[in-house]
Scaffold this motif. Structure first.
Motif, mmCIF file in Angstrom:
data_model
loop_
_atom_site.group_PDB
_atom_site.id
_atom_site.type_symbol
_atom_site.label_atom_id
_atom_site.label_comp_id
_atom_site.label_asym_id
_atom_site.label_seq_id
_atom_site.Cartn_x
_atom_site.Cartn_y
_atom_site.Cartn_z
ATOM 1 N N CYS A 196 0.840 -1.254 -0.101
ATOM 2 C CA CYS A 196 -0.047 0.046 0.072
ATOM 3 C C CYS A 196 0.902 1.231 0.104
ATOM 4 O O CYS A 196 1.712 1.453 0.732
ATOM 5 C CB CYS A 196 -0.850 0.034 1.095
ATOM 6 S SG CYS A 196 -2.091 1.617 1.313
ATOM 7 N N SER A 245 -11.320 -0.247 1.531
ATOM 8 C CA SER A 245 -11.450 -0.730 2.770
ATOM 9 C C SER A 245 -11.999 -2.106 2.676
ATOM 10 O O SER A 245 -11.979 -3.060 3.784
ATOM 11 C CB SER A 245 -11.733 0.118 3.793
ATOM 12 O OG SER A 245 -13.206 0.506 3.590
ATOM 13 N N LEU A 248 -10.234 -4.727 1.849
ATOM 14 C CA LEU A 248 -9.075 -5.052 2.606
ATOM 15 C C LEU A 248 -7.817 -4.586 1.891
ATOM 16 O O LEU A 248 -6.784 -5.197 1.803
ATOM 17 C CB LEU A 248 -8.889 -6.347 3.092
ATOM 18 C CG LEU A 248 -10.289 -6.938 3.819
ATOM 19 C CD1 LEU A 248 -9.897 -8.494 4.176
ATOM 20 C CD2 LEU A 248 -10.884 -6.196 4.705
ATOM 21 N N ILE A 250 -6.075 -1.688 2.033
ATOM 22 C CA ILE A 250 -5.455 -0.472 2.563
ATOM 23 C C ILE A 250 -4.456 -1.229 3.563
ATOM 24 O O ILE A 250 -3.210 -1.149 3.262
ATOM 25 C CB ILE A 250 -6.176 0.449 3.628
ATOM 26 C CG1 ILE A 250 -7.498 0.998 2.548
ATOM 27 C CG2 ILE A 250 -5.417 1.568 4.029
ATOM 28 C CD1 ILE A 250 -8.286 1.779 3.140
ATOM 29 N N THR A 251 -4.675 -1.646 4.672
ATOM 30 C CA THR A 251 -3.794 -2.402 5.409
ATOM 31 C C THR A 251 -3.699 -3.903 5.284
ATOM 32 O O THR A 251 -2.885 -4.347 5.880
ATOM 33 C CB THR A 251 -3.981 -2.112 6.981
ATOM 34 O OG1 THR A 251 -5.316 -2.787 7.405
ATOM 35 C CG2 THR A 251 -4.269 -0.453 7.190
ATOM 36 N N ASP A 257 -9.160 -2.337 8.463
ATOM 37 C CA ASP A 257 -9.821 -2.057 7.208
ATOM 38 C C ASP A 257 -11.299 -1.910 7.211
ATOM 39 O O ASP A 257 -11.865 -1.017 6.689
ATOM 40 C CB ASP A 257 -9.244 -2.771 5.982
ATOM 41 C CG ASP A 257 -7.876 -2.575 5.374
ATOM 42 O OD1 ASP A 257 -7.461 -1.567 5.806
ATOM 43 O OD2 ASP A 257 -7.561 -3.089 4.400
#
Length: 541
Positions: A196, A245, A248, A250-251, A257
């Motif tokens: 990311c 998000s 999933l 993003i992180t 997320d």
């Protein structure tokens, strides 16, 4: 299931098919046979995403949507192994919908004795599909040979007549395509495209914060129209982060997320992320399937394939989508109404979100029970700041409030256009049972080409085909991934369609106009059957 079976037990194809036909939720993952009955109701992505995969090799789909940790956790559901190549079977879930379609046709037939126009429409539809579509698609069939065509042939021809681009694929062995695609996935991962870019998200947050501040400033100075435009732009940009998000992306951490998405979508956007995930995941797995993909099920206002003329059963909404006289009339104008209708798309999303939360259709696992209360709290907060503080408290008159709502929601229209562009003009026919994941996605999805500086407007999601292949890939990396896929597709003889924004719009409008024209042929055939039936009754009397 025999209690003596273990993870190493070799299960024959016939044994697996028998279990599936008996109602077992079996999915093939690699060489493992997973029995997901106990997990079905707890699946965070919704149970229907699993039901569409029952009896199928879902290896690439599972890998695309789940982290390595989640993939490993699936070992606890393994009941055996298979040897050799698995031949997919049609899931019971989809077969049941076909049965309901047939049953509904029979029920219509019973009622049609009392309604000559409805009966005529049904008979005309059959004549229209066999004669009209086959003659348009092939141009050489005689009426007699056309009339004897099977319903399966008719459905195929109805869609192929609108999607000739699917004919251009270079035929290759699906096993080779699958193996090559998995190498492509490894290449994408090795290039760090799943990593990311948090600086890009910081830029996004700064941009949408500035837009929201401008909206409030314009509201303070009573520039209501400009303020409503700014709010619509804010929602437009906010959706991109909520979308990531939900995937999933993003992180890559489910809890973090999901929390980000639930807070952003409900509190600031008034939409349920939980609803969106259940709908969107099905869209990813059953892309452009008239009976299964909710993202193309827009009767009575829009139809992207003549298949909808048969009043299909929607497995997502669990109901018949009736092709009514009103729907038939709308088809005549759908290419003109495409953009105006999408101006009001957000209102439909509110309704679907509220319905989802009211019926408690979100995740049922005890560890996820906080989702619904958090979203309900977010909804109450949204309607407090937007409905009360902004609309009621800050705007002076009813007319200014109505105008503010209409403009702010209409400004989000380009977002709805963007998502539909990538699918409405693509193939809506059923693929072969063993069609690979990558070929299915590239057959039903196209990308929109534009300069890099326009990524802020499209959010990077104009690369929908790439996003469908790699749904957890951060959207800021989709452009780079597109270049890799272009090379791969050329080397493997798989069609990857990319068109400019203007051409994409033209293709969609052309598809809607063609379906509308065929709906007109059906109306004329119906009228002819009605008139002929009345004449025959007069003769008999």
């Amino acid at each position: 299931m025999d209690p003596s079976t273990t993870k190493s037990t070799i299960l024959s194809p016939s044994a697996i098919e028998e279990l599936v036909n008996d109602g077992a939720t079996l999915v093939i993952y690699g060489k493992a046979v997973l029995k997901l009955d106990s997990w079905l109701r707890y699946h965070p992505g919704g149970e229907k995403t699993i039901l569409h995969m029952v009896g199928r090799d879902a290896t690439d789909q599972i890998n695309a949507f789940h982290s390595v940790e989640t993939q490993k956790s699936m070992e606890r559901f393994q009941i055996g192994r298979i040897e050799g190549k698995w031949d997919n079977i049609i899931p019971l879930f989809q077969r049941a919908s076909d049965g309901k379609n047939i049953l509904e046709i029979g029920q219509h037939g019973d009622r049609d004795e009392e309604n000559s126009e409805s009966s005529a429409c049904s008979r005309a539809s059959s004549v229209f599909e066999t004669n009209g579509l086959r003659s348009r698609a092939a141009g050489t069939e005689s009426p007699a040979s056309s009339i004897s065509a099977s319903s399966e042939d008719i459905s195929k021809l109805a869609t192929d007549a609108l999607a000739p681009e699917s004919k251009g694929d270079v035929e290759r062995d699906e096993d080779a395509i699958v193996a090559s695609f998995r190498e492509l996935v490894a290449q994408i991962e090795a290039q760090g495209l799943y990593d990311c870019n948090y600086w890009a998200y910081l830029t996004d947050v700064i941009r949408i914060s500035i837009i929201f501040s401008i909206m409030l400033l314009l509201l303070h100075f009573k520039q209501y129209i400009l303020s409503s435009i700014a709010l619509g732009t804010f929602w437009h940009q906010l959706v991109f982060i909520a979308h990531d998000s939900g995937h999933l992306g993003i992180t890559h951490n489910y809890t973090i997320d999901t929390a980000i998405g639930l807070l952003l979508s409900s509190t600031l956007g008034g939409l349920s992320l939980s609803w969106w995930k259940t709908s969107h995941n099905v869209h990813h797995l059953a892309t452009n399937s008239p009976s299964h993909d909710p993202d193309i099920q827009h009767l009575p206002f829009l139809a992207v394939t003549p298949s909808f003329f048969s009043s299909l059963y929607s497995t997502y909404y669990s109901r018949i989508m009736p092709y009514t006289p009103f729907a038939s009339t709308m088809m005549r104008f759908q290419h003109h109404l495409y953009y105006p209708l999408l101006c009001f798309g957000r209102f439909n999303l509110y309704f679907l979100s509220w319905t989802h939360l009211y019926q408690n259709l979100g995740p049922k696992h005890p560890s996820m029970r906080w989702h619904r209360p958090l979203e309900i709290l977010g909804q109450l907060t949204f309607w407090y700041w937007f409905g009360y503080l902004l609309l009621y408290h800050s705007l002076p008159t009813l007319s200014s409030r109505v105008l503010f709502v209409v403009i702010s929601h209409a400004v989000t229209m380009p977002l709805h256009v963007q998502f539909t562009l990538s699918h409405f003009a693509m193939s809506a026919k059923a693929g072969e049972r063993n069609e690979s994941w990558v070929r299915q996605q590239l057959r039903t999805t196209m990308d929109v080409d534009c300069p890099a500086w326009m990524d802020w407007f499209h959010g990077g999601l104009q690369f929908q085909a790439i996003h469908h292949l790699f749904p957890r890939l951060p959207r800021h990396n989709l452009r780079r991934a597109s270049e890799v896929v272009k090379v791969w597709a050329a080397e493997n003889g798989v069609r990857y369609e990319v068109y400019g924004f203007v051409e994409c719009n033209g293709r969609v409008l052309g598809r809607l106009e063609e379906v509308g024209r065929q709906a007109g042929f059906l109306r004329e055939a119906t009228r002819s059957v009605v008139e002929k039936g009345e004449w025959l009754r007069g003769e008999w009397e």
